[in-house]
Design a protein around this motif. Structure first.
Motif, PDB file in Angstrom:
ATOM      1  N   ASN A 131       0.833  -1.218   0.000  1.00 42.55           N
ATOM      2  CA  ASN A 131       0.000   0.000   0.000  1.00 42.55           C
ATOM      3  C   ASN A 131       0.863   1.262   0.000  1.00 42.55           C
ATOM      4  N   ASP A 132       1.990   1.198  -0.717  1.00 45.54           N
ATOM      5  CA  ASP A 132       2.905   2.353  -0.844  1.00 45.54           C
ATOM      6  C   ASP A 132       3.496   2.801   0.489  1.00 45.54           C
ATOM      7  N   ALA A 133       3.614   1.861   1.423  1.00 47.01           N
ATOM      8  CA  ALA A 133       4.206   2.173   2.723  1.00 47.01           C
ATOM      9  C   ALA A 133       5.006   0.963   3.197  1.00 47.01           C
ATOM     10  N   PRO A 134       6.031   1.187   4.028  1.00 46.27           N
ATOM     11  CA  PRO A 134       6.822   0.058   4.515  1.00 46.27           C
ATOM     12  C   PRO A 134       6.020  -0.846   5.444  1.00 46.27           C
ATOM     13  N   ALA A 135       6.249  -2.142   5.316  1.00 53.39           N
ATOM     14  CA  ALA A 135       5.585  -3.124   6.173  1.00 53.39           C
ATOM     15  C   ALA A 135       6.546  -4.269   6.435  1.00 53.39           C
ATOM     16  N   VAL A 136       6.538  -4.778   7.658  1.00 54.91           N
ATOM     17  CA  VAL A 136       7.397  -5.899   8.024  1.00 54.91           C
ATOM     18  C   VAL A 136       6.754  -7.195   7.532  1.00 54.91           C
ATOM     19  N   HIS A 137       7.535  -7.989   6.826  1.00 47.72           N
ATOM     20  CA  HIS A 137       7.069  -9.245   6.250  1.00 47.72           C
ATOM     21  C   HIS A 137       7.410 -10.397   7.194  1.00 47.72           C
ATOM     22  N   TYR A 138       6.366 -11.084   7.674  1.00 48.35           N
ATOM     23  CA  TYR A 138       6.544 -12.272   8.508  1.00 48.35           C
ATOM     24  C   TYR A 138       6.150 -13.504   7.704  1.00 48.35           C
ATOM     25  N   ARG A 139       6.952 -14.555   7.822  1.00 52.75           N
ATOM     26  CA  ARG A 139       6.667 -15.792   7.085  1.00 52.75           C
ATOM     27  C   ARG A 139       6.667 -16.977   8.043  1.00 52.75           C
ATOM     28  N   GLY A 140       5.731 -17.895   7.794  1.00 55.29           N
ATOM     29  CA  GLY A 140       5.665 -19.118   8.583  1.00 55.29           C
ATOM     30  C   GLY A 140       4.887 -20.174   7.824  1.00 55.29           C
ATOM     31  N   THR A 141       4.310 -21.100   8.556  1.00 58.85           N
ATOM     32  CA  THR A 141       3.480 -22.139   7.967  1.00 58.85           C
ATOM     33  C   THR A 141       2.215 -22.277   8.803  1.00 58.85           C
TER      34      THR A 141
END
Length: 232
Positions: A131-141
């Motif tokens: 959305n044109d803003a920084p965001a922290v990407h979390y990954r899991g299962t």
């Protein structure tokens, strides 16, 4: 740091607001060159259990769009092929099941968020733009129970058999992006096996007004969700 707790907190903040929902679902068999794409869009009050979504399958699917209005535990459907033209179908939201892998019953955005809260083995993948803003990407299962939540018996049996063959859970990856205000602004479930399925839901315009009212009773026909690919 407990990244899973950060994800759950972010989903909690998002679930207390109203949002613009834009969801894209890609489906393709590994032995086919055709990818089917489903687009779901509209405004949803996650806290008030009300929303209005339009569901469209790409040109390859050859189907007219369906409109969904969520009001509490009832979902009203306009354009369903199972009722007469000019009528709304009414479906019990809590009893609807999904018949397709990584799909939510009736395209319910709250169902996907519920699955994301159960993410495990969560890692921080860095910062990206959403959305044109920084965001922290979390990954899991997500585990087998979460992946098959509210799934029809027939579809679940197929996933159970696949799990037995693998000797472990079917590998379903889960990704959540959290913005600077601690809100979940994007969620994705993906699987790459005999089929490719990627479900991505982007949430924006927090606080957006939501107009979702039940249609007149004389225009409503009760029904079950059935086996419509647009309704999962």
């Amino acid at each position: 740091m407990d990244h899973g707790a950060a994800v759950r907190a972010a989903i909690g903040r998002t679930s207390a607001d109203s949002v613009r929902v834009d969801e894209n679902i890609e489906m393709r068999s590994t032995d086919s060159t055709t990818t089917y794409e489903l687009a779901i869009a509209g405004a949803f009050d996650l806290a008030g259990d009300r929303g209005r979504l339009t569901v469209e399958l790409d040109e390859a699917g050859g189907m007219d769009p369906v409109e969904e209005v969520f009001v509490g535990d009832t979902v009203y459907l306009w354009g369903s092929r199972t009722v007469a033209e000019g009528k709304w179908a009414a479906v019990d939201r809590s009893e609807a099941l999904t018949r397709y892998f990584l799909r939510s019953p009736l395209n319910d955005p709250e169902h996907l968020l519920r699955q994301m809260k159960a993410m495990r083995q969560v890692s921080n993948e860095g910062t990206e733009q959403v959305n044109d803003a920084p965001a922290v990407h979390y990954r899991g299962t997500i585990d087998h129970r979460t992946a098959t939540l509210r799934m029809s018996t027939r579809t679940k049996q197929g996933l159970d058999s696949m799990r037995e063959e693998l000797g472990d859970d079917v590998p379903v990856y889960a990704d959540v992006w959290v913005d600077g205000k601690g809100r979940a602004v994007q969620a994705r479930l993906s699987f790459f096996g005999g089929v490719k399925v990627v479900t991505t839901m982007t949430l924006s315009d927090f606080g957006t007004p939501v107009k979702a009212e039940a249609p007149p009773a004389e225009q409503v026909v009760p029904m079950t969700a059935g086996d419509d690919v647009l309704l999962a």
